[in-house]
Design a protein around this motif. Sequence first.
Motif, PDB file in Angstrom:
ATOM      1  N   GLU A  42       0.578  -1.031  -0.183  1.00 17.86           N
ATOM      2  CA  GLU A  42      -0.236  -0.215   0.062  1.00 17.86           C
ATOM      3  C   GLU A  42       0.748   1.033  -0.121  1.00 17.86           C
ATOM      4  N   GLN A  43       1.740   1.198   0.556  1.00 17.09           N
ATOM      5  CA  GLN A  43       2.862   2.503   0.183  1.00 17.09           C
ATOM      6  C   GLN A  43       3.456   2.623  -0.140  1.00 17.09           C
ATOM      7  N   GLY A  44       4.909   1.835  -0.441  1.00 14.58           N
ATOM      8  CA  GLY A  44       4.609   1.515  -1.831  1.00 14.58           C
ATOM      9  C   GLY A  44       4.143   1.762  -3.109  1.00 14.58           C
ATOM     10  N   THR A  45       2.629   1.544  -3.595  1.00 16.39           N
ATOM     11  CA  THR A  45       2.133   1.918  -4.030  1.00 16.39           C
ATOM     12  C   THR A  45       1.429   3.758  -4.480  1.00 16.39           C
ATOM     13  N   ARG A  46       1.356   4.044  -3.030  1.00 16.77           N
ATOM     14  CA  ARG A  46       0.202   5.143  -2.618  1.00 16.77           C
ATOM     15  C   ARG A  46       1.536   6.425  -2.656  1.00 16.77           C
ATOM     16  N   VAL A  47       2.998   5.877  -3.025  1.00 19.94           N
ATOM     17  CA  VAL A  47       4.120   7.349  -2.899  1.00 19.94           C
ATOM     18  C   VAL A  47       3.653   8.561  -3.173  1.00 19.94           C
ATOM     19  N   ALA A  48       2.695   8.679  -4.103  1.00 18.49           N
ATOM     20  CA  ALA A  48       2.333  10.172  -4.414  1.00 18.49           C
ATOM     21  C   ALA A  48       1.746  10.595  -3.911  1.00 18.49           C
ATOM     22  N   ASP A  49       0.367   9.538  -2.737  1.00 16.42           N
ATOM     23  CA  ASP A  49      -0.449   9.602  -2.137  1.00 16.42           C
ATOM     24  C   ASP A  49       0.476  10.416  -0.351  1.00 16.42           C
TER      25      ASP A  49
END
Length: 157
Positions: A95-102
Amino acid sequence: MDARLNYYGNPVAGKVLKHLVSASKALSDSTLPATVQHLVEIRASQINGCGFCTDMHTKEATHAGETSVRLNLVAAWREATVFTEAERAALELTEQGTRVADAAGGVSGEAWANAAKHFDEDQLAALTSLIAIINAYNRINIITQQPAGGYQVGMFG
């Protein structure tokens, strides 16, 4: 619905896919548990809204023996009691690696340390690479609007 581009039949894209498939093969041959790999692929695909990859990876996971209960709870893994601590650590890193832009801070030290408690260095390398690769596949399929629902287990070899 038709895809914007026949990406899987395009010669330029074929060259790119050859390398992604080769990288994916290295990961499937790694010691990172297949169950974790399936969960990571599904969760990243859900987050990114990639219907094609969500369809593909849930079908592949089912074929590999994953239960419908666990598959149905991937999106709500924090509240579910059916995942191991190692799987939960991998899902958090995903989740954190996928949502880096967030997230201004990217992947937290806490998420990384938790994953490192459950996976050795080679498995962490595979997990990190898998998160990056599934995100690349998601983006290709989202940009080209690959339709979901028609995937057959093993259709890409």
